[in-house]
Design a protein around this motif. Structure first.
Motif, PDB file in Angstrom:
ATOM      1  N   LEU A   1      11.629   1.962  -2.794  1.00 13.57           N
ATOM      2  CA  LEU A   1      10.703   3.033  -2.458  1.00 13.57           C
ATOM      3  C   LEU A   1      11.234   4.334  -3.052  1.00 13.57           C
ATOM      4  N   VAL A   2      10.404   5.003  -3.857  1.00 10.04           N
ATOM      5  CA  VAL A   2      10.823   6.217  -4.555  1.00 10.04           C
ATOM      6  C   VAL A   2       9.861   7.346  -4.189  1.00 10.04           C
ATOM      7  N   PRO A   3      10.221   8.225  -3.258  1.00  6.58           N
ATOM      8  CA  PRO A   3       9.371   9.390  -2.972  1.00  6.58           C
ATOM      9  C   PRO A   3       9.500  10.426  -4.078  1.00  6.58           C
ATOM     10  N   CYS A   4       8.377  11.061  -4.420  1.00  5.48           N
ATOM     11  CA  CYS A   4       8.348  12.015  -5.525  1.00  5.48           C
ATOM     12  C   CYS A   4       7.814  13.360  -5.055  1.00  5.48           C
ATOM     13  N   GLU A   5       7.829  14.323  -5.984  1.00  7.11           N
ATOM     14  CA  GLU A   5       7.467  15.696  -5.650  1.00  7.11           C
ATOM     15  C   GLU A   5       6.003  15.851  -5.256  1.00  7.11           C
ATOM     16  N   ASN A   6       5.181  14.862  -5.561  1.00  6.00           N
ATOM     17  CA  ASN A   6       3.776  14.941  -5.164  1.00  6.00           C
ATOM     18  C   ASN A   6       3.538  14.373  -3.772  1.00  6.00           C
ATOM     19  N   SER A   7       4.629  14.138  -3.017  1.00 10.39           N
ATOM     20  CA  SER A   7       4.576  13.566  -1.659  1.00 10.39           C
ATOM     21  C   SER A   7       3.941  12.180  -1.640  1.00 10.39           C
ATOM     22  N   LEU A   8       3.940  11.515  -2.777  1.00 17.48           N
ATOM     23  CA  LEU A   8       3.575  10.108  -2.839  1.00 17.48           C
ATOM     24  C   LEU A   8       4.836   9.271  -2.926  1.00 17.48           C
ATOM     25  N   ILE A   9       4.831   8.133  -2.245  1.00 18.78           N
ATOM     26  CA  ILE A   9       5.959   7.212  -2.311  1.00 18.78           C
ATOM     27  C   ILE A   9       5.578   6.076  -3.253  1.00 18.78           C
ATOM     28  N   HIS A  10       6.274   5.982  -4.349  1.00 17.78           N
ATOM     29  CA  HIS A  10       6.001   4.963  -5.350  1.00 17.78           C
ATOM     30  C   HIS A  10       6.813   3.715  -5.013  1.00 17.78           C
ATOM     31  N   VAL A  11       6.163   2.567  -5.035  1.00 16.79           N
ATOM     32  CA  VAL A  11       6.777   1.303  -4.631  1.00 16.79           C
ATOM     33  C   VAL A  11       6.969   0.435  -5.870  1.00 16.79           C
ATOM     34  N   PHE A  12       8.208   0.015  -6.113  1.00 12.52           N
ATOM     35  CA  PHE A  12       8.532  -0.865  -7.236  1.00 12.52           C
ATOM     36  C   PHE A  12       8.940  -2.225  -6.674  1.00 12.52           C
TER      37      PHE A  12
END
Length: 468
Positions: free
Chosen positions: A182-193
Motif C-alpha cells: 500500500l503506497v499513500p501519495c500526495e493526492n490522498s489516494l492509496i495506491h495498491v500494488f
C-alpha cells in the motif's frame, strides 16, 4: 521506576550508517542462511543490512546491500521509504525513491493530471522519465554473505504522484492470500500494488482505482473530513493495517494525516467458500482529530501470548499532544481512551513507537522515540488506568525509528533504535532473563504440585524414556 529498572535493557552495540535515514527508512526481514531476523536500513541513497556477526562474539555489524534497478550514480536518487514481508522463504522488498537524472535538469514533480491507468511503467528498464519510482525485489535464500546482496529478480514501476510511505498487507481470497503493498501519495489516494508473479516471472502490478475501492472500501476517504473547502488535500503521514488474530478475515486499518485527522476502520471479508470473488464489507469507519500532525500509529495486542481472545489496542503518536492509547478498538473504537503519563518527561515531539513485551510478563508495553533524542517505555497500570513510565534514555540524535527484531535468534526480542546516522541495538540483560526463567519454571512446578499433576507428568516421562 524501581519495579522496572533500566538494567532490563542495555545498549549492546551501535553501528554507523553512511548517511541520514528517516522514519520510513527501515524494515525487518528474515535471513534464512542464519535463521535469524535482520534489519534493512536505507540511508539517503544506500542500503545496509544490520545483523549480529556470529563469528565475532555476536557483535552488531552491517553489510552493504546492492539492489539492482537503481541509478548507477548514488547522488542522483534519494530513498523515501522501504518495506518488506516474508512469504514462502522469500523476502519481498519494496523501495520507493525519487530519481533525479541531474542537478542541472531535475525531473518534474508536478502532480499528474491525466489518466491514472497510464501512470505506470511495468517493465524493468522501462521509461525513467517519471521522478517517483517504486522497485520490487524478490530475495530468496541466497548462499552468499548477505541474504539480499543479489536478489534473483525484480521489477520496477513509476508513479505519477509523490509517495509518502509504503506498508504491506494481504488480500484474503476464498482459497488463498495475495500479498500487496500500500503506497499513500500526495493526492490522498492509496495506491495498491499486488503480487501478480507467475512461475516464470516476478511482477507487481497496480490495482485499478475501481478495484481498490471494492477491495479496500475503507480507503474511499470523505474529503469533507480531510480538509476545508478550496484547500489542498493533506498528506498521509502514516498508516497501519492489522488483521485480528484468530479472525484474519477482520481487517483493521488506521490512517493519519498531517492536519491531525486519524481514521479508524474495520472491514469484514466474506467467509463464503462457495463464492469465487472476494467481498469486503465496511463494518465501521470513524474519524478523530488532534491539534497537530500525527507522526505514527500502530495496532498491538494487549496480551503478548493470548491470540484466542485478543484485545487489539491502537497507539497514536502526535507532534503536539504526546501519545494516546485506545483499548479494544474492535468493540469500543475511540471511546476507551487511556492516557500516557508524561509528567516525568520534558515536552517533546514523538516521532515513532514500538509495542512488545519488555519485562516478560506476557503483556505488551509501549516504547516511544522523540525528536529531542530520547526513548521512553510505558507500562499499563490497571489500578490507575494509565500508562506509567518504566524508564527513559537519552541518545545523541533524534530517534527516527524503532524496530523489534530477534537478531540473535535466541527467542528474545532486541530493540533497534534508529537515530540520524546510527543504529543502536538494545538487548536484554541476560542475568535478568536467566533469573526470570528460573522463577517462572519454579512457579510452574509449584503449580503442578499443588494440582497433583506433577507425579502423573513424571510417570509419563518415565514411561516414554522406558519405551525408548
Amino acid at each position: 521506576m524501581e519495579n522496572h529498572p533500566r538494567s532490563w535493557l542495555w545498549e549492546g552495540f551501535s553501528v554507523k550508517l553512511d548517511g541520514v535515514t528517516n522514519v520510513y527508512g527501515c524494515s525487518k526481514m528474515f535471513n534464512f542462511n542464519r535463521n535469524a531476523e535482520e534489519v534493512l536500513v536505507a540511508s539517503e541513497n544506500c542500503f545496509k543490512s544490520v545483523r549480529f556477526d556470529r563469528t565475532d562474539n555476536l557483535r552488531g555489524t552491517t553489510s552493504c546491500v546492492k539492489l539492482p534497478g537503481l541509478p548507477e550514480v548514488q547522488s542522483t536518487f534519494t530513498v523515501l521509504a522501504i518495506d518488506c514481508f516474508t512469504n514462502n522463504e522469500i523476502n519481498i522488498i519494496c523501495v520507493v525513491f525519487i530519481n533525479c537524472q541531474s542537478e542541472e535538469d531535475p525531473l518534474l514533480t508536478e502532480p499528474f493530471t491525466g489518466d491514472l491507468s497510464g501512470s505506470l511503467v511495468g517493465s524493468a528498464g522501462g521509461d525513467q522519465s517519471k521522478c517517483c519510482c517504486i522497485n520490487f525485489y524478490s530475495c530468496p535464500n541466497a548462499s552468499d554473505d548477505s541474504n539480499v546482496s543479489n536478489p534473483v529478480d525484480y521489477c520496477e514501476q513509476s508513479i505519477a504522484y509523490n509517495p509518502t510511505m509504503v506498508t504491506n498487507a494481504f488480500l484474503t481470497h476464498p482459497n488463498r492470500q495475495q500479498n500487496v503493498f500500500l503506497v499513500p501519495c500526495e493526492n490522498s489516494l492509496i495506491h495498491v500494488f499486488t503480487d501478480t508473479s507467475t512461475e516464470n516471472s516476478f511482477k507487481f502490478t497496480e490495482l485499478p482505482q475501481d478495484e481498490t475501492e471494492i477491495l479496500f472500501p475503507e480507503f474511499n476517504f470523505d474529503e469533507n473530513y480531510l480538509t476545508q473547502p478550496d484547500q489542498p488535500l493533506p498528506l498521509i503521514l502514516w498508516m497501519d493495517v492489522f488483521y485480528v488474530p484468530s479472525e484474519e478475515r477482520k481487517r483493521l486499518s488506521a490512517v493519519a494525516w498531517e492536519n491531525g485527522n486519524v481514521q479508524l476502520s474495520l472491514c469484514q471479508v466474506s467467509t463464503e467458500e462457495s463464492e469465487t470473488e472476494t467481498a469486503v464489507a465496511l463494518v465501521f469507519c470513524k474519524v478523530i482529530c488532534y491539534d497537530g500532525p500525527v507522526t505514527q500509529l500502530r495496532f498491538f495486542n494487549r496480551s503478548a501470548v493470548d491470540v484466542v481472545n485478543p484485545q487489539v489496542n491502537l497507539v497514536v503518536c502526535t507532534a503536539l499532544e504526546f501519545v494516546y492509547v485506545y483499548h479494544d478498538v474492535v468493540k469500543c473504537i475511540f471511546s476507551k481512551v487511556v492516557h500516557v503519563d508524561d509528567s516525568s518527561l520534558e515536552s517533546d515531539c514523538v516521532l515513532c513507537c514500538a509495542c512488545y513485551d519488555i519485562d516478560m510478563d506476557s503483556t505488551n508495553e509501549i516504547v516511544i522515540g522523540t525528536f529531542y533524542q530520547q526513548i521512553a517505555a510505558f507500562k499499563y497500570s490497571p489500578h490507575r488506568n494509565v500508562y506509567e513510565l518504566m524508564w527513559d534514555r537519552k541518545y545523541p540524535g533524534p530517534v527516527r525509528g524503532l524496530q523489534v527484531v530477534d537478531l540473535s535468534n535466541d527467542g528474545i526480542n532486541d530493540l533497534i533504535v534508529m537515530t540520524n546516522n546510527t543504529v543502536h541495538i538494545m538487548q536484554h540483560n541476560i542475568a535478568h532473563i536467566a533469573a526470570l526463567c528460573k522463577e517462572k519454571l519454579l512457579a510452574y512446578v509449584q503449580k503442578l504440585q499443588n494440582s497433583g499433576n506433577l507425579e502423573s507428568l513424571q510417570r509419563e516421562q518415565l514411561e516414554v524414556h522406558g519405551d525408548s
